[in-house]
Scaffold this motif. Structure first.
Motif, short mmCIF file in Angstrom:
data_model
loop_
_atom_site.label_atom_id
_atom_site.label_comp_id
_atom_site.label_asym_id
_atom_site.label_seq_id
_atom_site.Cartn_x
_atom_site.Cartn_y
_atom_site.Cartn_z
N ARG A 118 -2.04 2.47 6.31
CA ARG A 118 -3.19 1.65 6.67
C ARG A 118 -3.50 1.62 8.17
NH1 ARG A 118 -6.62 0.40 2.99
NH2 ARG A 118 -6.83 -1.74 3.58
N SER A 172 -1.78 1.29 -4.23
CA SER A 172 -0.78 0.27 -4.00
C SER A 172 0.13 0.15 -5.21
CB SER A 172 -1.43 -1.08 -3.69
OG SER A 172 -2.22 -1.48 -4.78
N TRP A 209 0.84 -1.19 0.00
CA TRP A 209 0.00 0.00 0.00
C TRP A 209 0.88 1.24 0.00
CZ3 TRP A 209 -2.73 -4.19 0.40
CH2 TRP A 209 -4.08 -4.14 0.11
#
Length: 143
Positions: free
Chosen positions: A126, A99, A70
């Protein structure tokens, strides 16, 4: 005399070690027992199963060694994939997805330090704001 291990070529084992070493990480396993590293139930690094969108251009064989990381933003993604000489790439399947893809077979083109930064950035992209701020504070950074 110790030398800086961070400047050596990266290995796939480094991805596992570094991703699992980040705080609050759990590992799930996909349909082919491929590891998926998560923070707060959100994937940040995973080993992708072979898919029809990532193939050898000469043989048409699906690549079996694609790792997904990511990134924080589309600008970060483009910075990594726009230079065709780097090992990073994307596919139409990942359009609009924050990503980048990396073939494990090319990971040695990066240093261990570069892979560590990639994984840390993926984790930060994230993790919850609270976890990210705490991790950065512990490292002397700011959120």
């Amino acid at each position: 005399m110790a030398h800086d291990d961070g400047e050596r070529p990266a290995r796939v084992e480094d991805v596992h070690e570094l991703a699992s070493g980040m705080p609050h990480v759990t590992v799930e396993y996909g349909s082919d027992d491929n590891p998926v590293y998560q923070v707060g139930r959100k994937s940040f690094v995973f080993f992708r199963t072979p898919r029809p969108d990532a193939v050898d251009p000469e043989t048409g064989e699906r690549w079996t060694d694609v790792i997904v990381f990511w990134v924080e933003s589309e600008a970060d993604k483009q910075a990594l994939v726009q230079d065709g000489t780097t090992p990073f790439f994307t596919t139409a399947h990942f359009d609009g997805h924050l990503s980048v893809l990396l073939r494990a077979g090319r990971i040695g083109e990066l240093t261990r330090t570069e892979v560590a930064e990639l994984i840390q950035d993926a984790w930060l992209a994230r993790a919850s704001a609270r976890r990210a701020a705490a991790w950065l504070k512990d490292r002397g950074g700011t959120a």
